[in-house]
Structures are given as C-alpha cells and as structure tokens.
Design a protein around this motif. Structure first.
Motif, PDB file in Angstrom:
ATOM      1  N   GLU B  25       8.504 -12.197  51.535  1.00 58.75           N
ATOM      2  CA  GLU B  25       8.213 -13.137  50.444  1.00 58.75           C
ATOM      3  C   GLU B  25       7.631 -12.392  49.242  1.00 58.75           C
ATOM      4  OE1 GLU B  25       7.441 -13.577  53.557  1.00 58.75           O
ATOM      5  OE2 GLU B  25       8.600 -15.349  54.109  1.00 58.75           O
ATOM      6  N   ALA B  26       6.741 -11.455  49.498  1.00 57.63           N
ATOM      7  CA  ALA B  26       6.098 -10.743  48.392  1.00 57.63           C
ATOM      8  C   ALA B  26       6.991  -9.666  47.799  1.00 57.63           C
ATOM      9  CB  ALA B  26       4.789 -10.106  48.880  1.00 57.63           C
ATOM     10  N   ALA B  55      16.336 -14.756  49.348  1.00 61.43           N
ATOM     11  CA  ALA B  55      17.068 -13.909  48.400  1.00 61.43           C
ATOM     12  C   ALA B  55      17.717 -14.764  47.320  1.00 61.43           C
ATOM     13  CB  ALA B  55      18.124 -13.083  49.145  1.00 61.43           C
ATOM     14  N   LYS B  56      18.315 -15.859  47.748  1.00 60.03           N
ATOM     15  CA  LYS B  56      18.975 -16.757  46.795  1.00 60.03           C
ATOM     16  C   LYS B  56      17.973 -17.274  45.758  1.00 60.03           C
ATOM     17  CE  LYS B  56      21.839 -20.969  46.799  1.00 60.03           C
ATOM     18  NZ  LYS B  56      22.257 -22.108  47.646  1.00 60.03           N
ATOM     19  N   ALA B  57      16.790 -17.653  46.242  1.00 55.47           N
ATOM     20  CA  ALA B  57      15.771 -18.205  45.342  1.00 55.47           C
ATOM     21  C   ALA B  57      15.352 -17.197  44.282  1.00 55.47           C
ATOM     22  CB  ALA B  57      14.555 -18.665  46.150  1.00 55.47           C
ATOM     23  N   ALA B 231       3.385  -2.451  50.196  1.00 52.13           N
ATOM     24  CA  ALA B 231       4.750  -2.351  49.686  1.00 52.13           C
ATOM     25  C   ALA B 231       4.989  -3.281  48.497  1.00 52.13           C
ATOM     26  CB  ALA B 231       5.760  -2.621  50.809  1.00 52.13           C
ATOM     27  N   PRO B 232       4.575  -4.548  48.580  1.00 49.09           N
ATOM     28  CA  PRO B 232       4.841  -5.426  47.429  1.00 49.09           C
ATOM     29  C   PRO B 232       4.149  -4.944  46.155  1.00 49.09           C
ATOM     30  CG  PRO B 232       4.326  -6.711  49.387  1.00 49.09           C
ATOM     31  CD  PRO B 232       4.013  -5.284  49.722  1.00 49.09           C
TER      32      PRO B 232
END
Lengths: 261, 261, 261, 261
Positions: B25-26, B55-57, B231-232
């Motif tokens: 999500e992040a 991914a689409k969002a 990572a984010p």
C-alpha cells in the motif's frame, strides 16, 4: 421436427505428477466436451497441457473444472469458504487453464465446478453467486454447467451466463430430482445397458427415480465418469446407441448457440 | 533532446493467507510497474485480487512474477526443472494472474521470473527459452524483464518478445555486470542516498562496480525492494530526486513503445 | 489451604517460510506451556525447531497444536473429515513435532487442536473420539486441552487421557459457557485490565457472560493470543497481577500431576 | 561357515490421496524391510497407516523414506537445501512416520533418503552430515541406508549410526561402482533372470559393470522397485532363487545385529 441432441462431457486431466488417474486417451474420442482439472484438487500444469492437446486432437471442446484447495482430499470434502474466497479461487483456476487453451489455439467453452464445490453450490445461493460472478468477470460468454434446477444454474442466469443442465447416466435420482447419496445402496448404476437406457430417457426429458416413479428432468449434457476401467468401452457403446436412436452428440456451444448470453 | 526516462518496478503481492509480507500500500504510489506473485512462491488468489486493484487505483501497470513451486522456500532455492516443466509452470502462473487482471479491466504488461528462477535463467539458455516460449504462447506482446545481457533477455528476443533490462539500486555489481552475491560483504547498499545515486548513475548508463571501477550498464527498469521497513520512504525520496534530475518515471509499456515486438 | 494455580499457554510457532507471525520471543518468558503449530495450518520444520528451542530456553513445557490441512486458510475454515482421516492427520502432526522435541531433549506435554478443528471438536463426538484416539495411540500420558464441558474433553477422558480445560482471557462468553462468536460485537476484550480481571475471575471459577450474568467456569489453563502487537506487554502484566493475587503459574504437567491418567 | 544373508527392501507407501502407485499388497510378502514415504514426495497419513499395518501383517521391518518437499516432482528433482533445512526436513518426516509405527506397536528400523535427496547425498558431504545428524538426534540406534562407498554412509558412520549398503538389481553399474544414469541405454535391466543373476552376484560381493568388467561391490540390502506391473512376480521369483542358492533373506536389523551402533 428437430433432431435430438446431447452433449457428452467427462471430468478429465485428473492425474497429478507421477500419479495417473482415469484413461483420458481412450475416453476422449467419445466426448463432445471435456472438463479439465485446474491443479487444485487434481491436475498439474503438464497434465493440463497434455489434456488440452488431447481434446484438440479429437475436436472436443474444453471447459475448466475448478475445485477446492484440497489435493489430499481430491476436492471431495466440504470446506467452508467465504464468497470472496470462492470467487477468487475460481478466477485463479479458470485463468490458469485459459493460458493452456490460449497456447494451443483453442477457446474456453464452459466452467463446471468439481466435487464438493459442485454439490455445495447446488443448494447454496451465496456460493453459487460467487462462482457465477467469477465466471462473468473473466468471460461472460462462458457456459456454466450444473445440476438441473440448482441454485448454481439460477445464479448463472442471474449473472447473465448461458447455463447447461447436467445429468448423470450412472447415478440414480430421488423423486425431487436430486442425486441419491453415494452412501445409499443403489445409488450407482453399474450395468452398462441400464446406464445407456437412463441416458436415452434423459434425452427424452425424464428419468426413473430410485423409487420407481418416472420424473421429469431436463438435461443438456450427460457426464461420463472416466475413473472406472470400462469407462471407455461404455462411452463407445453409448455413442453407438445414441446414433441408432437418432440422437446427435454435439458440444455445449453448438447445443446452446441459440441461448441468449 | 530526449528526456531521460526510467521504469520503477517492485515485486508485490507476496503475502500468503494470514501472513503479510512487504508494504504494498505504501510502496505502490511510487511505482510505474508492479510484478505480482502468482501463488507458487508467494501470493494467493485473494492477495492477487487485492494487489491488482491496488495497482489499478494508482495507475500502475502490472506484470506476472512467476516462481518455482516452492512456497516453503519462497522460490529462492534452485530447483532442476526440465524445459517442458518450466514452460508449463510459467503458463499456469501467468494465466492465473491474467484472470484477475481481466476481471479488473486491466491489461497484462510484462513477465518477470522470480527468485532462483530469475537467477538461474540469467545464464541457462534452455530454461530461458522455455520461459520466453511460454510468454510468447500466451501473448507475444508481453514484455520480458531480466538482467542486462542475460540469456533470459536473449531468449526473449529470440522468441520475438520485447525485453526490458532491469537494474537493482540496492545491490552492488561485479565488473562483468553481474550482481555481487548476497553472501559477499558489501553486496547490499543500505544508505538511501547511495541507492539513489546508483539509480541516477544507471540512468546515465553506468554503475560503479564493487571494485570501484565504473562500468557500463543499460537499464530500462529499476527494481525497488519492498520488504524492508523503510522501502516506501526510500521510494518517495527516489521519485523526488528523479524529478529534480529531470528523469521521468514511466511504465515499461510507455518506455518500450517503439521497440519492435 | 491450597495455593491457587493456573497454566498460561499460547499458540506459537505459527510463522511459515519467509513469513513471520506472532512474537514468540517476547511472549515465551510469560508462558508455562506452549502449543506449537505442526506445519499444516502454520509452522514449518525450521520454525518448529526454533520454537522448541525457545521454549526449552525459557523452561516452558511444549505441546502439539495440530490443525486442518489448510495452510491457505490457516486451519480456520471448517472441513469435513472422516474420523479415520482426522485420526491419521493428528498422528502425523504429533509425530512430526515429537521428533524435534526428542532432538532437543524435551518431552511432549499436551495436544491442543487448532482453529476450526478445535471448535468443531467442541461439539462433534466422532471427531473428538478420533482426536483423542490418535493421542492415546501415540502416548497415553499426554494431556488433551479443550474447552470446558466440551465433547473433546469427554472423548479425552473416555480414551483415558488427562484433560485440561482452557479459558480465553480476551474472549467473551455466552451464558451457556460457549464463546461469543467473533462476528458479534463485544466478542473480543481489548482493554488489558479487563482481560486480567477476567483471567483472575476464571481462576476463581467464574466469568461474567456477555449478558452481564456471572456464570461458573472451570479453567486449568488460560490461552494468551500472541498475534497482537501488545501481547507480550499484556502477558508480562498478567504475570505480575497473578503474582500479586497469590496465583502461581505452573505448567499443565505440574497442575494435573494428581489427575489419574 | 556363515550362511549368506541379504535384506530385501522396497520403497512403499507412495500412493497419495485418490492416486495409487505401486502394488504394495502384492510386493510386501517378499520383503524383509520396507521404506515408507512420509508425505512430502509421496504418501499421506492414511497411506502411511495402511502401509505400516501391511508391513506388520507380513512381519516386515519398517523404515522412513523421507524426500524433498516436492510432491509435484515426486522428490526426483534436485533442490538446493541448506544443511539446516535438510536436517529439519528429515526430522519432520521421520517423526511423522514414527507416530504411525508407535501407534501400531512397531519399532522404526532404518532411514533411507528418497530420490534426488538420496542421489545428491551420495556425493555431498554437508548434505549427508545433515541427514545423518537428524537421524542420530531422533534415535541413534536407527540404520542409515545408502549407496556403497557413498558420502552418505560415511556421514552415517561419523554420526555413530549403523549403516547398510544398498544395491539395485535392476540398474547397471559403472566401473567405479556408481549407477549408470537412467538416460543411458542399458541403464535398466528388464529381463527378470538377468536381475536375479545380478542380485546373486551382489551377494557374492561383485557385479558386472556395463562395460562388461566384473567389479567388487558390498551389499547389505537389495532394492526391489515396486512401480512396475510385474514387480510382485519378480520378487516372488527372486525369493525362490535365493532360497535355492542357500541365501537367507533377513531384515537389516538381523543382518547388522553385530555392527557397533
């Protein structure tokens, strides 16, 4: 006058790894549709490839035969899934088979749930809607195969899918049209002639219930079991008797071509 | 003068059942391409659905991230497969993901093998041809992602696929362009600024090898690892530094639009 | 006057492969008994080894925590098994854990079914007899852990096993002593002090049902859930409050030493 | 003068779920030792129970036949495991089988790695030490079965285990005593008399290599493959010829009773 027509389907591609099951090679020539296991209750990627090719070689249309995530129990044990789980499990398996069908230049014709999933969906509306929803999401032109008068086929129609009613030549029926449980004596017909007779009756729209009473049944496709040694011989004989009776064996796609999808 | 462009990809959808992994999500907002696990080394049908939707969002293009049949080892352990096995295992996993992508109204962009399969294919011609062959069978317009100069990308080109060369911002390189083994001290870059610097160098077509010598490297996409807590934050910082440097982050599809497929 | 005594158990070793679950390291020091997953719904051989060693290091007695063959669903989904299947599945998992306990020089103390298997066995006599039978076959001195007043514990006594009644500090109860379903609001206690109070009440032989009425309950062991971030802190606090209340935390083996096996 | 003695073993219990493999019922009466699959490459808990009972009914001693976590590949594909993974995977499988043996009132006699694990261990010292270490941890009186002169048997001796050298009646040998690869023409002996002759030679301490040269070989146990239709008939014949030649078929335990453990 319309010629009588029926689809003959069987559950195939149920081998796994080094383990063989069924005799798909001998049975395939007698079929018009094949329901191929997708690797969860049986089948594996190499078996799927082989089975798709075998169907192609015999001009047999193919469908997905998705089941529960229970290889150990061959998908025959009831499992309690949420509708979301069921929907996504169906999508996964249909997609996996789709890749092989695409690779071999064929088109997916139908989806028929396997084992306990099939039997639970017959009367479970939420589960059936999940199944039908998954199929509609991936391809609304697919045909959903299920028991006549079931919640599964109602859900399929509700989702805008074409549906096919399936009869079993080797199982006896209760008066309400449901299958007699395998645990009840007389649940299985083993005499080949009795099987053929039952299939011919089904094509006429009726079947003799285990009680002896004739009941109406509507059947688009008859399931031939391939897991008995004499299944191929029986299938050959059935094709001959159907031909003699003027019944044409055609794929579901041909049979339902006029059904609005 | 052409603007400098790069694709930023990450391996996502690696949770399984009740177990979470990564922070998709992040991370997703910083990506242009996402490689989604297909249920064999990680991921499951519900995770696949969620990840495709995520991914689409965020307008991120999606690819399949197929791996070895080794959930217990997360697909990281070398296994010896025949080319036929590899080909069919790839098809199965790509097809399974395809169904979710189809259901969500997206299109599959690429395929990137996972873990030991990726590393073995880098130098194994037969394995690479099996992988490329599977992709070409299911959809010859897909992009194959692999290490620069690898047998994998050669096989992809041989099969008529578009190919994308992948660099790693957080791994150091040997002078021959191969990755320094994780077991060697200094194999992993952990300083965020050093990572960003390496990515910016790669976009210029070069990287400083572990020996200190600058070597040429051609990179279409940079892999961001999502399995570290920071990572984010790192990905956000990378996007900012890329913007400052006038580098545009675009999907592989946009980047390779001119590559003959 | 006898000192009040209670066993504190938790389900541990639920990580799988690269995926972590729970915080066994932080929780273990507060336990007197540990129920270790056996690789079917969670856990794997390396996790089992690590968890047995961790228990040993803290002087915690260990038991097997067998579940359904459903890693994808973490053993939480009801599955319909035959008694023969259940019996053999239990044996397999108990034996697998036994090997690690033997290797580490410990002795197996108890068996506690996991998830849907535990909940189904609470009221299913045939399933419970299969479970108890498996335990008695492998070692009749093992202790069977289950819900107070359940079919499971009756079956255990019928098979000659010692049995332990388990209470949940963080779950609310119906007036009949059964757990309030997780789907009902108020099913879970989240306030740490309320949890500790409930555990102290249970040691006195009673619990306040969700309706507000005080009901009797007999509890030998209290289950601490380890899958929440604050579980270790709560466990530490519980141990302190128990000590203040003069309650001694002891293993099931010590607690049931006088129970005829 | 000592009577010549040999153990006859076979890999049994390789069915899985609905899938059958081998013909254990017909083969068992001819064996003195049975190596039972433990559910990872083949076998399942119900098959393990059935197979242990079958061995017991025929007075056949039982051993564990652990393999790679690769049901799909039947444990025949090389996988790269760390020594720690190998050790814990062995423990898990040995323990699982132990429970059934305990339940049926038998004692575990030996451990023989399966498939690719067996072949890799033949020359891999670290892997062999992991295997031998696991066996010694669980029960140092167990016998380790492996190829004559292999790293596996050396590791077993190093761990203080008794070891048994295994010959194959139906495989041809290279001059160095290793098996001719299955992919080489002539690798398999198919003529029943040739097989029996080779076994009788082995008992004399020699075998004719594929080159024609007679080489020395020391064999404690001969492996009979059960996955061919005529395996039971061959086994019966072998027992008759052994009896005629004055060779006594005895279990490994009887054969190695004097070996220091």
């Amino acid at each position: 006058m319309t010629a009588k027509r029926i689809d003959l389907n069987s559950d195939v591609g149920e081998s796994f790894g080094v383990w063989r099951r069924g005799n798909d090679e001998a049975l395939m020539p007698s079929l018009t549709s094949a329901s191929i296991a997708c690797g969860w209750h049986g089948g594996d990627p190499q078996v799927m490839r082989r089975t798709v090719r075998l169907a192609k070689a015999h001009g047999v249309r193919v469908g997905a035969h998705p089941g529960f995530p229970d290889l150990l129990g061959f998908g025959r044990r009831p499992m309690q899934l949420s509708p979301g789980e069921a929907r996504d499990y169906l999508l996964y398996q249909i997609g996996a088979l789709w890749a092989f069908i695409k690779a071999e230049g064929m088109r997916l014709q139908h989806v028929k749930p396997h084992g306990a999933l099939y039997h639970m969906a017959a009367s479970d509306r939420l589960l059936s809607e999940a199944i039908a929803g998954a199929i509609a999401e991936v391809d609304p032109t697919l045909i959903l195969v299920g028991p006549p008068g079931s919640a599964l086929l109602s859900a399929g129609q509700g989702a805008g899918l074409r549906t096919a009613q399936e009869g079993f030549g080797d199982r006896t029926y209760n008066e309400d049209g449901s299958l007699v449980s395998r645990s009840v004596p007389g649940a299985l017909l083993t005499d080949p002639d009795a099987l053929v007779d039952q299939v011919l009756l089904m094509i006429e729209g009726k079947v003799r219930a285990i009680t002896g009473r004739m009941i109406p049944i509507a059947v688009d496709t008859v399931c031939l079991h391939g897991d008995t040694p004499d299944a191929p011989a029986f299938a050959t004989r059935l094709r001959e008797r159907l031909a003699l009776a003027g019944v044409e064996a055609v794929s579901l796609e041909e049979l339902l071509v006029d059904q609005v999808s």
